[in-house]
Design a protein around this motif. Structure first.
Motif, PDB file in Angstrom:
ATOM      1  N   MET A  58       0.850  -1.177   0.000  1.00 51.88           N
ATOM      2  CA  MET A  58       0.000   0.000   0.000  1.00 51.88           C
ATOM      3  C   MET A  58       0.894   1.238   0.000  1.00 51.88           C
ATOM      4  O   MET A  58       1.796   1.357   0.826  1.00 51.88           O
ATOM      5  N   ASN A  59       0.642   2.149  -0.905  1.00 54.10           N
ATOM      6  CA  ASN A  59       1.485   3.346  -0.951  1.00 54.10           C
ATOM      7  C   ASN A  59       0.843   4.490  -0.162  1.00 54.10           C
ATOM      8  O   ASN A  59      -0.277   4.387   0.328  1.00 54.10           O
ATOM      9  N   ILE A  60       1.555   5.574  -0.044  1.00 53.62           N
ATOM     10  CA  ILE A  60       1.107   6.731   0.748  1.00 53.62           C
ATOM     11  C   ILE A  60      -0.215   7.279   0.225  1.00 53.62           C
ATOM     12  O   ILE A  60      -1.100   7.632   1.006  1.00 53.62           O
ATOM     13  N   SER A  61      -0.374   7.339  -1.070  1.00 50.67           N
ATOM     14  CA  SER A  61      -1.603   7.871  -1.656  1.00 50.67           C
ATOM     15  C   SER A  61      -2.813   7.033  -1.232  1.00 50.67           C
ATOM     16  O   SER A  61      -3.855   7.579  -0.864  1.00 50.67           O
ATOM     17  N   ASN A  62      -2.668   5.717  -1.271  1.00 45.31           N
ATOM     18  CA  ASN A  62      -3.764   4.840  -0.865  1.00 45.31           C
ATOM     19  C   ASN A  62      -4.077   4.983   0.627  1.00 45.31           C
ATOM     20  O   ASN A  62      -5.236   4.951   1.034  1.00 45.31           O
ATOM     21  N   ILE A  63      -3.033   5.129   1.423  1.00 45.59           N
ATOM     22  CA  ILE A  63      -3.219   5.299   2.865  1.00 45.59           C
ATOM     23  C   ILE A  63      -3.969   6.603   3.144  1.00 45.59           C
ATOM     24  O   ILE A  63      -4.903   6.640   3.946  1.00 45.59           O
ATOM     25  N   ASN A  64      -3.585   7.675   2.459  1.00 43.26           N
ATOM     26  CA  ASN A  64      -4.261   8.961   2.638  1.00 43.26           C
ATOM     27  C   ASN A  64      -5.724   8.886   2.210  1.00 43.26           C
ATOM     28  O   ASN A  64      -6.597   9.442   2.874  1.00 43.26           O
ATOM     29  N   LYS A  65      -5.987   8.209   1.093  1.00 47.30           N
ATOM     30  CA  LYS A  65      -7.377   8.045   0.640  1.00 47.30           C
ATOM     31  C   LYS A  65      -8.185   7.265   1.673  1.00 47.30           C
ATOM     32  O   LYS A  65      -9.336   7.593   1.957  1.00 47.30           O
ATOM     33  N   PHE A  66      -7.589   6.224   2.234  1.00 47.40           N
ATOM     34  CA  PHE A  66      -8.264   5.428   3.255  1.00 47.40           C
ATOM     35  C   PHE A  66      -8.578   6.283   4.487  1.00 47.40           C
ATOM     36  O   PHE A  66      -9.685   6.255   5.011  1.00 47.40           O
ATOM     37  N   ILE A  67      -7.598   7.074   4.927  1.00 44.82           N
ATOM     38  CA  ILE A  67      -7.791   7.935   6.104  1.00 44.82           C
ATOM     39  C   ILE A  67      -8.886   8.963   5.829  1.00 44.82           C
ATOM     40  O   ILE A  67      -9.755   9.197   6.673  1.00 44.82           O
ATOM     41  N   ASN A  68      -8.876   9.560   4.634  1.00 44.67           N
ATOM     42  CA  ASN A  68      -9.902  10.544   4.285  1.00 44.67           C
ATOM     43  C   ASN A  68     -11.281   9.901   4.221  1.00 44.67           C
ATOM     44  O   ASN A  68     -12.265  10.482   4.685  1.00 44.67           O
ATOM     45  N   SER A  69     -11.375   8.719   3.664  1.00 45.77           N
ATOM     46  CA  SER A  69     -12.653   8.014   3.593  1.00 45.77           C
ATOM     47  C   SER A  69     -13.171   7.697   4.988  1.00 45.77           C
ATOM     48  O   SER A  69     -14.357   7.867   5.286  1.00 45.77           O
TER      49      SER A  69
END
Length: 53
Positions: free
Chosen positions: A1-12
Motif C-alpha cells: 500500500m502506498n502513501i496515496s492509498n493510505i491517505n485516501k483510506f484515512i480521508n474516507s
C-alpha cells in the motif's frame, strides 16, 4: 500500500465518521422533538380530562 492509498483510506474513514456523527446528531434532534410533542400532547389530554371532571 502506498502513501496515496493510505491517505485516501484515512480521508474516507474521516468522511464516514463525520456522516455518522451528523446522523446521530440529527437523530437526537428528532428524538427530542418527538419527546416534546408527546409531552405536549399528554399535557393537553390531561388538561382536557381535568376540565371535563
Amino acid at each position: 500500500m502506498n502513501i496515496s492509498n493510505i491517505n485516501k483510506f484515512i480521508n474516507s474513514k474521516s468522511d464516514i465518521l463525520k456522516c455518522f456523527a451528523r446522523t446521530v446528531d440529527q437523530a437526537t434532534d428528532v428524538s427530542v422533538a418527538i419527546a416534546r410533542i408527546y409531552h405536549w400532547r399528554n399535557e393537553v389530554i390531561r388538561r382536557h380530562i381535568a376540565q371535563v371532571k
